[in-house]
Scaffold this motif. Structure first.
Motif: not given
Length: 256
Positions: A247-248, A250-256, A212-213
């Protein structure tokens, strides 16, 4: 030091005893009043009163004189897990990883200095293991846990070791503090961790961080028998799959 690693200033003894009873029922896989009293050095009358209260509240069940942990804890655990954002976004990728590798795919987070399996998915070739969702393990004994430790601040890792120690699960478990920190440095540099029969004989595991960052949110792994988890397969097939999934997530966690 993290406040979770310090003793409460005014511990409530009855609460501590209640949780010790529950944990002991779990470790003994059920116990009679006499067995529990002997294990915890409690008067039988006190042990009986605690058990009756827990039974009345639905947290313990009495099966012909043997008390066992009740399924009401499953409701609490399910609620706690559902609140974990990482769990919600990780499940689809965890399933894809298990399907792709045919092995167990695991998701672990750190809580109170221990590693907690919050999700596990079984591939079609996965072997039976002792692990289960909700299980707590010592972080230094698994690839998942070592990955988490590698991304925590040094003083936090020191506090975790001071609190929980470095017990050996097999003859391959790292039990030396200096050796562990050297391993954590290597993990941070290469961005993945191995577990070579360090918790379970005959089982290898490889894990990657879910960040997370720059902070560690958890770790994702694939585990399987030594006969199938050789370095070639791990490097060529499993690590790329884990990195893709992380990777997926992390992206989904950041922008969902």
């Amino acid at each position: 030091m993290d406040q979770r690693d310090t003793e409460p200033n005014t511990p409530v003894k009855t609460a501590q005893t209640t949780f010790r009873i529950v944990e002991t029922l779990k470790s003994l896989d059920g116990a009679t009043v006499t067995e529990l009293a002997a294990e915890l050095d409690l008067p039988k009358s006190s042990a009986h009163n605690y058990l009756q209260t827990l039974e009345h509240e639905g947290y313990v069940v009495n099966s012909n004189g043997t008390y066992e942990v009740g399924l009401r804890f499953l409701d609490l655990g399910g609620y706690a897990r559902a609140r974990e954002r990482l769990y919600r976004v990780a499940i689809p990728e965890l399933k894809r990883t298990a399907d792709s590798t045919g092995e167990f795919a695991n998701l672990l987070v750190e809580e109170n200095g221990l590693g907690v399996f919050i999700a596990r998915e079984r591939g079609e070739s996965a072997v039976n293991l002792d692990s289960y969702t909700g299980q707590s393990v010592h972080l230094h004994t698994t690839a998942l846990g070592k990955t988490v430790l590698a991304y925590l601040p040094r003083d936090r890792v020191e506090a975790i070791i001071d609190r929980h120690g470095l017990p050996a699960m097999t003859d391959r478990t790292i039990t030396d503090r200096v050796e562990l920190f050297e391993e954590l440095d290597s993990i941070r540099q290469r961005e993945y961790a191995y577990d070579r029969e360090e918790r379970i004989k005959g089982l290898n595991c490889v894990a990657v961080p879910v960040l997370n960052d720059d902070d560690i949110a958890g770790a994702l792994s694939v585990s399987g028998p030594v006969s199938r988890m050789d370095k070639g397969r791990i490097d060529d097939d499993i690590l790329p799959e884990l990195r893709r999934a992380a990777n997926i997530i992390e992206l989904n966690r950041a922008y969902s």
